[in-house]
Design a protein around this motif. Structure first.
Motif, PDB file in Angstrom:
ATOM      1  N   LEU A 101       0.840  -1.193   0.000  1.00 19.16           N
ATOM      2  CA  LEU A 101       0.000   0.000   0.000  1.00 19.16           C
ATOM      3  C   LEU A 101       0.883   1.253   0.000  1.00 19.16           C
ATOM      4  O   LEU A 101       1.966   1.260   0.576  1.00 19.16           O
ATOM      5  N   PRO A 102       0.415   2.336  -0.642  1.00 21.54           N
ATOM      6  CA  PRO A 102       1.238   3.545  -0.735  1.00 21.54           C
ATOM      7  C   PRO A 102       1.170   4.411   0.529  1.00 21.54           C
ATOM      8  O   PRO A 102       0.123   4.525   1.166  1.00 21.54           O
ATOM      9  N   TYR A 103       2.317   5.027   0.830  1.00 24.65           N
ATOM     10  CA  TYR A 103       2.378   6.052   1.865  1.00 24.65           C
ATOM     11  C   TYR A 103       2.363   7.451   1.244  1.00 24.65           C
ATOM     12  O   TYR A 103       1.781   8.381   1.792  1.00 24.65           O
ATOM     13  N   TYR A 104       3.036   7.564   0.098  1.00 20.34           N
ATOM     14  CA  TYR A 104       3.245   8.889  -0.489  1.00 20.34           C
ATOM     15  C   TYR A 104       3.378   8.771  -2.002  1.00 20.34           C
ATOM     16  O   TYR A 104       3.963   7.812  -2.514  1.00 20.34           O
ATOM     17  N   TYR A 105       2.820   9.750  -2.712  1.00 24.89           N
ATOM     18  CA  TYR A 105       2.865   9.772  -4.170  1.00 24.89           C
ATOM     19  C   TYR A 105       3.066  11.208  -4.635  1.00 24.89           C
ATOM     20  O   TYR A 105       2.500  12.140  -4.055  1.00 24.89           O
ATOM     21  N   ASP A 123      -2.783   8.617   4.806  1.00 22.75           N
ATOM     22  CA  ASP A 123      -2.771   8.351   6.245  1.00 22.75           C
ATOM     23  C   ASP A 123      -3.794   7.249   6.520  1.00 22.75           C
ATOM     24  O   ASP A 123      -4.998   7.494   6.552  1.00 22.75           O
ATOM     25  N   ARG A 124      -3.311   6.025   6.709  1.00 26.51           N
ATOM     26  CA  ARG A 124      -4.213   4.882   6.847  1.00 26.51           C
ATOM     27  C   ARG A 124      -4.707   4.682   8.272  1.00 26.51           C
ATOM     28  O   ARG A 124      -5.616   3.887   8.507  1.00 26.51           O
ATOM     29  N   GLN A 125      -4.127   5.386   9.222  1.00 24.04           N
ATOM     30  CA  GLN A 125      -4.651   5.339  10.587  1.00 24.04           C
ATOM     31  C   GLN A 125      -5.876   6.234  10.723  1.00 24.04           C
ATOM     32  O   GLN A 125      -6.849   5.881  11.387  1.00 24.04           O
ATOM     33  N   LYS A 126      -5.840   7.383  10.039  1.00 23.83           N
ATOM     34  CA  LYS A 126      -6.969   8.310  10.085  1.00 23.83           C
ATOM     35  C   LYS A 126      -7.887   8.175   8.862  1.00 23.83           C
ATOM     36  O   LYS A 126      -8.929   8.828   8.796  1.00 23.83           O
ATOM     37  N   ASN A 127      -7.477   7.339   7.890  1.00 25.08           N
ATOM     38  CA  ASN A 127      -8.230   7.185   6.643  1.00 25.08           C
ATOM     39  C   ASN A 127      -8.447   8.526   5.943  1.00 25.08           C
ATOM     40  O   ASN A 127      -9.558   8.876   5.525  1.00 25.08           O
ATOM     41  N   ILE A 128      -7.330   9.263   5.815  1.00 25.54           N
ATOM     42  CA  ILE A 128      -7.353  10.569   5.166  1.00 25.54           C
ATOM     43  C   ILE A 128      -6.265  10.623   4.095  1.00 25.54           C
ATOM     44  O   ILE A 128      -5.117  10.249   4.339  1.00 25.54           O
ATOM     45  N   ILE A 129      -6.639  11.075   2.916  1.00 28.99           N
ATOM     46  CA  ILE A 129      -5.681  11.373   1.858  1.00 28.99           C
ATOM     47  C   ILE A 129      -5.524  12.883   1.796  1.00 28.99           C
ATOM     48  O   ILE A 129      -6.508  13.622   1.702  1.00 28.99           O
ATOM     49  N   THR A 130      -4.276  13.345   1.857  1.00 28.41           N
ATOM     50  CA  THR A 130      -3.990  14.770   1.755  1.00 28.41           C
ATOM     51  C   THR A 130      -3.258  15.031   0.447  1.00 28.41           C
ATOM     52  O   THR A 130      -2.191  14.469   0.195  1.00 28.41           O
ATOM     53  N   PHE A 143      -5.357   3.345  -3.921  1.00 26.28           N
ATOM     54  CA  PHE A 143      -4.005   3.424  -4.445  1.00 26.28           C
ATOM     55  C   PHE A 143      -3.820   4.672  -5.294  1.00 26.28           C
ATOM     56  O   PHE A 143      -4.790   5.298  -5.715  1.00 26.28           O
ATOM     57  N   ASP A 144      -2.580   5.024  -5.557  1.00 19.57           N
ATOM     58  CA  ASP A 144      -2.264   5.812  -6.730  1.00 19.57           C
ATOM     59  C   ASP A 144      -2.051   4.809  -7.855  1.00 19.57           C
ATOM     60  O   ASP A 144      -2.005   3.598  -7.613  1.00 19.57           O
ATOM     61  N   PHE A 145      -1.920   5.276  -9.119  1.00 20.87           N
ATOM     62  CA  PHE A 145      -1.923   4.292 -10.203  1.00 20.87           C
ATOM     63  C   PHE A 145      -0.653   3.446 -10.227  1.00 20.87           C
ATOM     64  O   PHE A 145      -0.680   2.291 -10.650  1.00 20.87           O
ATOM     65  N   LEU A 146       0.486   3.978  -9.751  1.00 22.94           N
ATOM     66  CA  LEU A 146       1.710   3.180  -9.729  1.00 22.94           C
ATOM     67  C   LEU A 146       1.636   2.068  -8.687  1.00 22.94           C
ATOM     68  O   LEU A 146       1.949   0.906  -8.965  1.00 22.94           O
ATOM     69  N   SER A 147       1.226   2.409  -7.469  1.00 24.89           N
ATOM     70  CA  SER A 147       1.115   1.381  -6.437  1.00 24.89           C
ATOM     71  C   SER A 147       0.023   0.380  -6.794  1.00 24.89           C
ATOM     72  O   SER A 147       0.126  -0.811  -6.480  1.00 24.89           O
ATOM     73  N   CYS A 148      -1.013   0.842  -7.495  1.00 20.37           N
ATOM     74  CA  CYS A 148      -2.081  -0.057  -7.942  1.00 20.37           C
ATOM     75  C   CYS A 148      -1.523  -1.104  -8.894  1.00 20.37           C
ATOM     76  O   CYS A 148      -1.851  -2.294  -8.806  1.00 20.37           O
ATOM     77  N   TYR A 149      -0.683  -0.675  -9.811  1.00 22.21           N
ATOM     78  CA  TYR A 149      -0.066  -1.586 -10.766  1.00 22.21           C
ATOM     79  C   TYR A 149       0.693  -2.687 -10.044  1.00 22.21           C
ATOM     80  O   TYR A 149       0.503  -3.878 -10.300  1.00 22.21           O
ATOM     81  N   TYR A 150       1.517  -2.313  -9.073  1.00 21.77           N
ATOM     82  CA  TYR A 150       2.344  -3.316  -8.409  1.00 21.77           C
ATOM     83  C   TYR A 150       1.540  -4.168  -7.427  1.00 21.77           C
ATOM     84  O   TYR A 150       1.831  -5.354  -7.246  1.00 21.77           O
ATOM     85  N   TYR A 151       0.532  -3.600  -6.802  1.00 25.86           N
ATOM     86  CA  TYR A 151      -0.348  -4.410  -5.958  1.00 25.86           C
ATOM     87  C   TYR A 151      -1.104  -5.424  -6.801  1.00 25.86           C
ATOM     88  O   TYR A 151      -1.245  -6.593  -6.435  1.00 25.86           O
ATOM     89  N   TYR A 170      -8.719   4.242  -7.107  1.00 28.11           N
ATOM     90  CA  TYR A 170      -7.450   4.949  -7.108  1.00 28.11           C
ATOM     91  C   TYR A 170      -7.707   6.436  -6.895  1.00 28.11           C
ATOM     92  O   TYR A 170      -8.761   6.972  -7.259  1.00 28.11           O
ATOM     93  N   PHE A 171      -6.721   7.111  -6.304  1.00 27.34           N
ATOM     94  CA  PHE A 171      -6.827   8.549  -6.104  1.00 27.34           C
ATOM     95  C   PHE A 171      -6.082   9.267  -7.212  1.00 27.34           C
ATOM     96  O   PHE A 171      -4.947   8.929  -7.550  1.00 27.34           O
ATOM     97  N   LEU A 172      -6.718  10.304  -7.772  1.00 25.20           N
ATOM     98  CA  LEU A 172      -6.090  11.105  -8.804  1.00 25.20           C
ATOM     99  C   LEU A 172      -6.581  12.543  -8.702  1.00 25.20           C
ATOM    100  O   LEU A 172      -7.778  12.812  -8.855  1.00 25.20           O
ATOM    101  N   GLU A 173      -5.685  13.453  -8.383  1.00 23.78           N
ATOM    102  CA  GLU A 173      -5.879  14.897  -8.373  1.00 23.78           C
ATOM    103  C   GLU A 173      -6.930  15.409  -7.393  1.00 23.78           C
ATOM    104  O   GLU A 173      -6.618  16.132  -6.453  1.00 23.78           O
ATOM    105  N   ASP A 174      -8.193  15.036  -7.595  1.00 25.27           N
ATOM    106  CA  ASP A 174      -9.248  15.669  -6.816  1.00 25.27           C
ATOM    107  C   ASP A 174     -10.236  14.696  -6.202  1.00 25.27           C
ATOM    108  O   ASP A 174     -11.318  15.075  -5.766  1.00 25.27           O
TER     109      ASP A 174
END
Length: 260
Positions: A101-105, A123-130, A143-151, A170-174
């Protein structure tokens, strides 16, 4: 032309990870390792239009006190397409080597005169994406798309049946976006590195100025422990786009083309 080149790069960068299903268990053994490098080229007819190189590296950084793997992708247009719409994009994802799972992208996109950057923290403890555009709550695996690919390369697909529809997020931009993929069965396909036994999928696409109303995107992934996408193809309004695997090194397992 800008929309056409953008479609090329979307296929090149995003379809590789478009078959994960969060309800399916991950395999115990990870399918890749640091040192892996793979290259894809996109063709419009007989013309080489774009290329992406994706690398997996050990990172000196730590997140939440844990070591991470750094996945980075560099995407660029080639040849004549550089004069039509020059693109130099880079994408980076830092993932947990155990959970994947991704921490940062972060990404840095240069597409002709257009410039875009984004930095995303999971942030997987708070379930928040910043991200640069704000904070977004989420549940489950996102995921972001890179981590999604490898997962996705580590999904246990032993129970998968023809016609099953898979879903990823996946998360992208907005925001967080869904994508559905249909499993079509097993099939041999040929790329620049040879002919391979593959799993065939059809991710959904949105019709528009580039894609026909009934256009289908097909994706072939090696039916082995590597689970590497080797080819993708989609019809567009005029002609078709094809993505091919052109280079693979540092793999955890041998890449075995079909012997003829």
């Amino acid at each position: 032309m800008k929309k056409f080149i953008s479609a090329l790069l979307i296929i090149l960068c995003n379809t590789a990870g478009a078959w994960a299903q969060e309800q399916v268990a991950k395999t115990k053994e990870v399918a890749f390792k640091a040192g892996e490098q793979i290259t894809y080229k996109l063709r419009y007819g007989f013309l080489s239009a774009a290329e992406t190189v994706i690398k997996v590296e050990d990172s000196p950084l730590k997140f939440e006190g844990r070591p991470v793997l750094h996945i980075n992708a560099q995407a660029k247009t080639l040849g004549t397409f550089n004069f039509l719409f020059n693109v130099r994009n880079e994408y980076h994802s830092y993932i947990d080597p155990a959970t994947l799972l991704p921490y940062y992208y972060w990404e840095n996109r240069k597409e002709a005169k257009y410039r875009h950057t984004d930095k995303v923290t999971f942030d997987r403890q708070k379930n928040i994406i910043t991200a640069d555009k704000g904070q977004f709550s989420f549940k489950g695996d996102v995921f972001d798309f890179l981590s999604c690919y490898y997962y996705a390369r580590n999904i246990d697909i032993t129970g998968l049946k023809v016609g099953d529809v898979l879903t990823l997020r996946y998360f992208l931009e907005d925001g967080i976006h869904p994508l559905t993929i249909t499993y079509l069965g097993k099939e041999q396909t040929k790329c620049n590195l040879g002919t391979f036994n593959c799993l065939k999928f059809s991710p959904t696409i949105i019709p528009g100025r580039i894609f026909k109303k009934n256009s289908k995107l097909y994706l072939w992934i090696t039916d082995d422990k590597n689970r590497i996408p080797v080819k993708a193809n989609v019809e567009i309004v005029v002609g078709s786009l094809t993505m091919d695997l052109t280079q693979a090194s540092g793999l955890k397992y041998p890449l075995n083309p079909v012997k003829k």
